[in-house]
Motif scaffolding. Structure first.
Motif, PDB file in Angstrom:
ATOM      1  N   LEU A 261      34.424 -28.987  58.150  1.00 16.89           N
ATOM      2  CA  LEU A 261      34.342 -30.169  58.999  1.00 16.89           C
ATOM      3  C   LEU A 261      33.804 -31.338  58.182  1.00 16.89           C
ATOM      4  O   LEU A 261      32.777 -31.213  57.508  1.00 16.89           O
ATOM      5  CB  LEU A 261      33.425 -29.906  60.194  1.00 16.89           C
ATOM      6  CG  LEU A 261      33.796 -28.729  61.094  1.00 16.89           C
ATOM      7  CD1 LEU A 261      32.766 -28.567  62.211  1.00 16.89           C
ATOM      8  CD2 LEU A 261      35.188 -28.913  61.680  1.00 16.89           C
ATOM      9  N   GLY A 262      34.482 -32.468  58.249  1.00 14.78           N
ATOM     10  CA  GLY A 262      34.061 -33.652  57.503  1.00 14.78           C
ATOM     11  C   GLY A 262      33.318 -34.636  58.380  1.00 14.78           C
ATOM     12  O   GLY A 262      33.777 -34.967  59.477  1.00 14.78           O
ATOM     13  N   VAL A 263      32.174 -35.101  57.902  1.00 18.51           N
ATOM     14  CA  VAL A 263      31.407 -36.129  58.595  1.00 18.51           C
ATOM     15  C   VAL A 263      31.420 -37.438  57.809  1.00 18.51           C
ATOM     16  O   VAL A 263      31.263 -38.512  58.364  1.00 18.51           O
ATOM     17  CB  VAL A 263      29.960 -35.654  58.844  1.00 18.51           C
ATOM     18  CG1 VAL A 263      29.103 -36.750  59.450  1.00 18.51           C
ATOM     19  CG2 VAL A 263      29.955 -34.429  59.760  1.00 18.51           C
TER      20      VAL A 263
ATOM     21  N   GLN B  51      38.425 -33.619  60.323  1.00 24.18           N
ATOM     22  CA  GLN B  51      37.565 -34.780  60.152  1.00 24.18           C
ATOM     23  C   GLN B  51      36.937 -35.094  61.501  1.00 24.18           C
ATOM     24  O   GLN B  51      37.577 -35.627  62.407  1.00 24.18           O
ATOM     25  CB  GLN B  51      38.369 -35.980  59.653  1.00 24.18           C
ATOM     26  CG  GLN B  51      37.529 -37.174  59.243  1.00 24.18           C
ATOM     27  CD  GLN B  51      36.981 -37.042  57.834  1.00 24.18           C
ATOM     28  OE1 GLN B  51      37.739 -36.866  56.879  1.00 24.18           O
ATOM     29  NE2 GLN B  51      35.669 -37.135  57.694  1.00 24.18           N
ATOM     30  N   VAL B  52      35.660 -34.771  61.675  1.00 22.59           N
ATOM     31  CA  VAL B  52      34.985 -35.014  62.952  1.00 22.59           C
ATOM     32  C   VAL B  52      34.687 -36.498  63.111  1.00 22.59           C
ATOM     33  O   VAL B  52      34.999 -37.115  64.132  1.00 22.59           O
ATOM     34  CB  VAL B  52      33.690 -34.179  63.049  1.00 22.59           C
ATOM     35  CG1 VAL B  52      32.975 -34.449  64.377  1.00 22.59           C
ATOM     36  CG2 VAL B  52      34.004 -32.695  62.909  1.00 22.59           C
TER      37      VAL B  52
ATOM     38  N   GLY C 284      37.122 -42.502  50.984  1.00 25.73           N
ATOM     39  CA  GLY C 284      37.978 -41.331  51.142  1.00 25.73           C
ATOM     40  C   GLY C 284      37.757 -40.626  52.463  1.00 25.73           C
ATOM     41  O   GLY C 284      37.025 -41.092  53.346  1.00 25.73           O
ATOM     42  N   THR C 285      38.415 -39.495  52.592  1.00 28.13           N
ATOM     43  CA  THR C 285      38.316 -38.654  53.774  1.00 28.13           C
ATOM     44  C   THR C 285      38.080 -37.218  53.320  1.00 28.13           C
ATOM     45  O   THR C 285      38.042 -36.929  52.119  1.00 28.13           O
ATOM     46  CB  THR C 285      39.610 -38.711  54.596  1.00 28.13           C
ATOM     47  OG1 THR C 285      40.687 -38.165  53.802  1.00 28.13           O
ATOM     48  CG2 THR C 285      39.954 -40.149  54.999  1.00 28.13           C
TER      49      THR C 285
ATOM     50  N   GLY D  67      33.377 -18.575  59.290  1.00 32.06           N
ATOM     51  CA  GLY D  67      32.250 -19.454  59.009  1.00 32.06           C
ATOM     52  C   GLY D  67      32.684 -20.897  58.986  1.00 32.06           C
ATOM     53  O   GLY D  67      33.884 -21.213  58.973  1.00 32.06           O
ATOM     54  N   VAL D  68      31.701 -21.790  58.996  1.00 31.75           N
ATOM     55  CA  VAL D  68      31.952 -23.232  58.999  1.00 31.75           C
ATOM     56  C   VAL D  68      31.177 -23.870  57.858  1.00 31.75           C
ATOM     57  O   VAL D  68      30.008 -23.536  57.608  1.00 31.75           O
ATOM     58  CB  VAL D  68      31.535 -23.875  60.343  1.00 31.75           C
ATOM     59  CG1 VAL D  68      31.486 -25.396  60.238  1.00 31.75           C
ATOM     60  CG2 VAL D  68      32.493 -23.459  61.456  1.00 31.75           C
ATOM     61  N   VAL D  69      31.830 -24.786  57.151  1.00 30.81           N
ATOM     62  CA  VAL D  69      31.196 -25.621  56.125  1.00 30.81           C
ATOM     63  C   VAL D  69      31.328 -27.069  56.567  1.00 30.81           C
ATOM     64  O   VAL D  69      32.372 -27.476  57.085  1.00 30.81           O
ATOM     65  CB  VAL D  69      31.840 -25.404  54.744  1.00 30.81           C
ATOM     66  CG1 VAL D  69      31.352 -26.448  53.738  1.00 30.81           C
ATOM     67  CG2 VAL D  69      31.542 -23.999  54.228  1.00 30.81           C
ATOM     68  N   ILE D  70      30.277 -27.842  56.371  1.00 24.74           N
ATOM     69  CA  ILE D  70      30.270 -29.244  56.789  1.00 24.74           C
ATOM     70  C   ILE D  70      29.949 -30.120  55.586  1.00 24.74           C
ATOM     71  O   ILE D  70      28.999 -29.846  54.852  1.00 24.74           O
ATOM     72  CB  ILE D  70      29.221 -29.491  57.891  1.00 24.74           C
ATOM     73  CG1 ILE D  70      29.520 -28.606  59.106  1.00 24.74           C
ATOM     74  CG2 ILE D  70      29.190 -30.967  58.297  1.00 24.74           C
ATOM     75  CD1 ILE D  70      28.375 -28.544  60.106  1.00 24.74           C
TER      76      ILE D  70
END
Length: 336
Positions: free
Chosen positions: A17-19, A62-63, A40-41, A94-97
């Motif tokens: 997930l991108g912040v 992309q959150v 960037g994104t 799993g989740v990576v942010i």
């Protein structure tokens, strides 16, 4: 925690997930590590790390895409919701942010308290923009995924991975404005490290987190306003008054030393309590606990224990959102 439909030889499924933040930023020159902009994104970040496909199956979302000093309560709630929704998917391991480092410690501690599934959640970022000659973001992201696919990371709460260190979200603090090893815990507390192609854990978090907290965001539509007031020589009561008049339901006092209350601070605390505003005593000192003292009984203040002011604000905000009174809040600062 492995997903039920995955065989031992199948790559784990990780959602990234991108912040926003420095990891997705760039500057005019490869030698420029300041005055950069978020250009960037998450997709452009992922393009720099094609090796991720060798260790995990990656899905991305992309959150939001903001500098972390622009992360507000609405973003926290949205991000927590997306994390819980993805982790509830049996196919996700799993989740990576990816997150900016300026307020990374606040977001990670918030998630550490409200994520309700024991699968790994790992947060990373960068101290240098993607355009830098020695950008740290790509390797940080790769290492974060390596931690997220580790079976040992399950049940550890939210983890912060930068510069090959693994730190609990409760303890992770930005200790330097620009160095790549800026994140660590107070008194150098670390859960593990990455070396030699392996994730090596040496400890586990002792405070309650994730599935073992009383915080449930299902019924929370908004978070209450909690402000931080800084203590210093010759400080008056005007910042307490301003916070109260602005509608704060809680105040964290970043006090001197062991959370000491000056005479002016005591007057400010009394003003707050008369208006039903909860006050937590934290410290502007980088390490060490704020212990309970006689002032807590006299002024109904709450000792922050080892939580710094930004983290104390997160816990107080969640406690107030769940209707905790002073007694319950004191207990929360002892166990979380």
């Amino acid at each position: 925690m492995t997903s039920s439909n995955r065989t031992p030889n199948t790559l784990r499924q990780i959602v990234i997930l991108g912040v926003g933040g420095t990891i997705a930023a760039s500057a005019a020159s490869a030698t420029q590590t300041h005055d950069y902009k978020l250009t960037g994104t998450l997709d452009t970040v992922l393009e720099q790390v094609p090796q991720l496909g060798e260790i995990a199956n990656i899905r991305s979302e992309q959150v939001v895409n903001v500098a972390s000093h622009e992360v507000d309560n609405a973003v926290l709630l949205r991000l927590a919701s997306r994390v819980n929704e993805h982790l509830a998917d049996p196919a996700v391991d799993g989740v990576v942010i990816t997150h900016g480092t300026d307020t990374l410690e606040e977001t990670t501690y918030f998630l550490h308290l409200v994520v309700k599934i024991a699968k790994p959640v790992v947060v990373t970022g960068a101290m240098r923009p993607s355009s830098a000659l020695s950008a740290d973001g790509p390797l940080n992201l790769y290492n974060a995924v390596r931690v997220a696919i580790s079976e040992d990371a399950a049940g550890m709460g939210v983890l912060v991975v930068l510069d090959e260190r693994v730190v609990s979200a409760r303890d992770a603090t930005k200790t330097h404005t620009s160095a790549t090893d800026a994140f660590r815990g107070p008194d150098s507390v670390e859960l593990g490290a990455l070396s030699g192609g392996r994730v090596r854990f040496a400890a586990s978090p002792l405070r309650r987190h994730t599935c073992d907290t009383s915080f449930d965001l299902a019924a929370v539509q908004a978070l209450p306003q909690v402000d931080i007031v800084y203590g210093y020589q010759n400080a008056g009561t005007h910042f307490f008054r301003a916070a109260i008049e602005a509608g704060a339901r809680g105040i964290v006092f970043a006090a001197t030393g062991n959370g000491s209350l000056s005479e002016a601070a005591k007057a400010g605390v009394l003003m707050a309590r008369e208006r039903g505003v909860a006050v937590v005593r934290s410290s502007r000192v980088a390490a060490g606990a704020v212990s309970e003292c006689a002032d807590d009984a006299c002024y109904h203040t709450i000792a922050a224990d080892t939580l710094n002011p930004p983290k104390a604000r997160i816990l107080l905000m969640l406690g107030l959102a769940h209707g905790m009174d002073t007694t319950a809040l004191r207990r929360a600062f002892e166990i979380y």
